[in-house]
Design a protein around this motif. Structure first.
Motif, PDB file in Angstrom:
ATOM      1  N   THR A   1       0.889   9.598  -2.389  1.00  0.00           N
ATOM      2  CA  THR A   1       1.888   8.545  -2.208  1.00  0.00           C
ATOM      3  C   THR A   1       1.512   7.368  -3.105  1.00  0.00           C
ATOM      4  N   PRO A   2       2.455   6.444  -3.352  1.00  0.00           N
ATOM      5  CA  PRO A   2       2.144   5.284  -4.207  1.00  0.00           C
ATOM      6  C   PRO A   2       1.010   4.411  -3.682  1.00  0.00           C
ATOM      7  N   THR A   3       0.751   4.445  -2.377  1.00  0.00           N
ATOM      8  CA  THR A   3      -0.345   3.642  -1.817  1.00  0.00           C
ATOM      9  C   THR A   3      -1.551   4.494  -1.418  1.00  0.00           C
ATOM     10  N   GLY A   4      -1.536   5.762  -1.782  1.00  0.00           N
ATOM     11  CA  GLY A   4      -2.649   6.633  -1.443  1.00  0.00           C
ATOM     12  C   GLY A   4      -3.894   6.317  -2.262  1.00  0.00           C
TER      13      GLY A   4
ATOM     14  N   TYR B   1      -5.241   3.005  -8.748  1.00  0.00           N
ATOM     15  CA  TYR B   1      -4.805   2.280  -9.941  1.00  0.00           C
ATOM     16  C   TYR B   1      -5.946   1.521 -10.617  1.00  0.00           C
ATOM     17  N   SER B   2      -6.748   0.835  -9.825  1.00  0.00           N
ATOM     18  CA  SER B   2      -7.814   0.023 -10.412  1.00  0.00           C
ATOM     19  C   SER B   2      -9.137   0.763 -10.528  1.00  0.00           C
ATOM     20  N   GLY B   3      -9.284   1.828  -9.755  1.00  0.00           N
ATOM     21  CA  GLY B   3     -10.553   2.548  -9.756  1.00  0.00           C
ATOM     22  C   GLY B   3     -11.628   1.835  -8.962  1.00  0.00           C
ATOM     23  N   ARG B   4     -11.240   0.823  -8.205  1.00  0.00           N
ATOM     24  CA  ARG B   4     -12.209   0.072  -7.410  1.00  0.00           C
ATOM     25  C   ARG B   4     -12.572   0.846  -6.145  1.00  0.00           C
ATOM     26  N   VAL B   5     -13.849   0.825  -5.770  1.00  0.00           N
ATOM     27  CA  VAL B   5     -14.308   1.471  -4.550  1.00  0.00           C
ATOM     28  C   VAL B   5     -13.921   0.583  -3.369  1.00  0.00           C
ATOM     29  N   LEU B   6     -13.010   1.095  -2.541  1.00  0.00           N
ATOM     30  CA  LEU B   6     -12.544   0.327  -1.395  1.00  0.00           C
ATOM     31  C   LEU B   6     -13.472   0.469  -0.193  1.00  0.00           C
ATOM     32  N   SER B   7     -14.112   1.617  -0.095  1.00  0.00           N
ATOM     33  CA  SER B   7     -15.015   1.853   1.038  1.00  0.00           C
ATOM     34  C   SER B   7     -16.060   2.877   0.632  1.00  0.00           C
TER      35      SER B   7
ATOM     36  N   GLN C   1      -0.546  -2.190  -3.949  1.00  0.00           N
ATOM     37  CA  GLN C   1       0.793  -1.925  -4.472  1.00  0.00           C
ATOM     38  C   GLN C   1       0.789  -2.189  -5.975  1.00  0.00           C
ATOM     39  N   ALA C   2       1.488  -1.346  -6.704  1.00  0.00           N
ATOM     40  CA  ALA C   2       1.508  -1.491  -8.156  1.00  0.00           C
ATOM     41  C   ALA C   2       2.926  -1.294  -8.664  1.00  0.00           C
TER      42      ALA C   2
ATOM     43  N   SER D   1      -0.779 -10.843   1.118  1.00  0.00           N
ATOM     44  CA  SER D   1       0.200  -9.971   1.765  1.00  0.00           C
ATOM     45  C   SER D   1      -0.201  -8.516   1.643  1.00  0.00           C
ATOM     46  N   ASN D   2      -0.735  -8.154   0.472  1.00  0.00           N
ATOM     47  CA  ASN D   2      -1.190  -6.780   0.291  1.00  0.00           C
ATOM     48  C   ASN D   2      -2.416  -6.499   1.142  1.00  0.00           C
TER      49      ASN D   2
END
Length: 476
Positions: free
Chosen positions: A333-336, A358-364, A300-301, A265-266
């Protein structure tokens, strides 16, 4: 009876040549009449902005420059907290500018409750707030706004875009007028300084123009992709056609990235809920190729989840090869996400990282190798246009071309004043016989199709010329 016919036949080519040149002269005149005042603005502001790296530290030395104590520096998070404490209630941190030069202060940008933004400068050794600067009203921002749009918003951007397009007409007609009928060395590659009056100014203008033509053409072609109307549409087209940044957010083409959230869902929300684009972020500089790309969301966290620290983001960026002189757009924002934007002098090192807050993961992770061919060319053109690629030498060359074009505007104006009749526009008279000039007309048509706004103005100029000056023709 044969002689007059032979004379008429012999005279025809000469009449056609004169008509051809006069037509080119009229188009050159109209283009210059519109472009030259704006060219002065572009040349002066472009030269000033070219030396921004040297000017700003001198102009704002009390805020940007610090004494190197050779001691340890405070963490970025502590410095950000010091900056935030000095700002009014409701100010939101939006950007951290990262530099490793130990003689430079730390810079953070805040969005104020008024809607404007300001930079806060902090001494990295003792945390003292050195002062602030308005982002919108600082000198170089004003210079850039003048250069791009005369500080008139969208209207000014359209005017400057038209100036760039009409400069192409001015360059083409100028070269054509310089080329024919010049057999001797004098006045071709070097001006004949022995001439006097308007002829002296004409030689100076023609020879100077031919030397600067290539530089002017490069400035126009490398600047138009950044324009507010055509450039924005061209960027969107290049992005969607994978000529700029490859289409898609995760896993397509050469973009190395992962989906941002753990649940399906996320994932759905992250991949389809993205509305913000890179050009919307409060970054000082953004590579052209990624400007129209969408910014992903963080997972989302819960309310108890801690945000990754700014120091951790800086460390992560360093591990990815981004170490100095870059901006980090902070999540608001919370999802920024944290967005690392590296816009160096060498386009091959350009890099954009989107990091989950939150996780520090590289999304892109978008680098030069991810760009389409068109975007790669534009990246090189931008670096050269701004005087960055070859360092100080590039700044000197760019400013010399800019100031040379400003000088052409001055010489063109002097020539016009010397030949213009009192209380008259002084446009060259239309030839009695219209030459076919199929190549010229075809070129203008193609140019008008590529740049529709310019095509509309060309049609308007043609109609006004026929209505207002249709009866005024030069003798055959």
């Amino acid at each position: 009876m044969l002689a007059p016919n032979l004379n008429a036949a012999a005279a025809t080519p000469e009449v056609e040549v004169i008509a051809h040149r006069r037509t080119l002269w009229r188009w050159h005149f109209y283009a210059a009449l519109f472009v030259m005042p704006l060219l002065l603005v572009l040349a002066i502001t472009g030269t000033i902005y070219c030396f921004q790296p040297q000017i700003e530290p001198l102009l704002y030395r009390d805020r940007m420059v610090v004494a190197d104590s050779h001691g340890p520096q405070l963490s970025r998070d502590v410095l950000l907290a010091k900056a935030a404490a000095s700002e009014p209630r409701g100010a939101v941190p939006t950007l951290a500018q990262i530099e490793t030069d130990r003689a430079r202060s730390a810079e953070f940008v805040f969005r104020l409750p008024s809607g404007e933004s300001e930079s806060v400068y902090v001494n990295p050794y003792d945390g003292a707030v050195l002062g602030t600067l308005s982002v919108e009203h600082r000198l170089m921002k004003q210079v850039r706004n003048l250069h791009r749009g005369l500080m008139l918003g969208k209207t000014g951007e359209l005017v400057m875009e038209l100036a760039g397009c009409w400069t192409l007409v001015m360059i083409g007609t100028g070269i054509a007028l310089w080329w024919p009928g010049r057999q001797s060395k004098g006045g071709v590659w070097l001006p004949r300084l022995s001439l006097t009056g308007r002829a002296w100014w004409r030689d100076l203008h023609a020879v100077g123009g031919i030397w600067l033509a290539l530089g002017a053409l490069f400035f126009v072609l490398s600047g138009l992709p950044w324009s507010g109307s055509w450039g924005k549409e061209f960027k969107a087209l290049a992005t969607s056609a994978s000529l700029g940044y490859p289409k898609g957010a995760w896993g397509e083409a050469h973009v190395r990235s992962t989906a941002p959230s753990a649940s399906a869902s996320n994932d759905e929300h992250a991949m389809h809920g993205m509305n913000m684009k890179m050009d919307d972020l409060p970054l000082h500089q953004t590579p052209w190729a990624v400007g129209a790309t969408q910014v992903p969301d963080s997972a989302q966290a819960s309310a108890q989840t801690q945000r990754v620290s700014l120091d951790d983001v800086v460390t992560l960026a360093a591990k990815q090869g981004v170490a100095d002189d870059y901006g980090i757009a902070l999540p608001t924002t919370p999802t920024g996400v944290y967005t690392v934007s590296y816009f160096p002098a060498d386009p091959r090192a350009e890099r954009t990282l989107h990091i989950d807050q939150y996780s520090g993961r590289v999304l892109s992770d978008i680098g030069y190798g991810s760009y389409g061919r068109v975007a790669q060319w534009i990246s090189y053109g931008t670096s050269l246009h701004m005087g960055r690629y070859f360092g100080f030498a590039n700044q000197l060359v760019s400013s010399a071309i800019s100031l040379g074009l400003a000088a052409l505007a001055v010489t063109g104006f002097v020539m016009w004043m010397k030949r213009r009749p009192a209380r008259a526009l002084g446009a060259p008279a239309r030839p009695a016989k219209r030459p076919p000039m199929r190549v010229w007309r075809g070129s203008l048509t193609v140019l008008g199709m590529i740049f529709p706004l310019m095509g509309a103005t060309m049609l308007a100029v043609w109609c006004i010329d026929r209505l207002a000056f249709g009866a005024k023709r030069a003798p055959a």
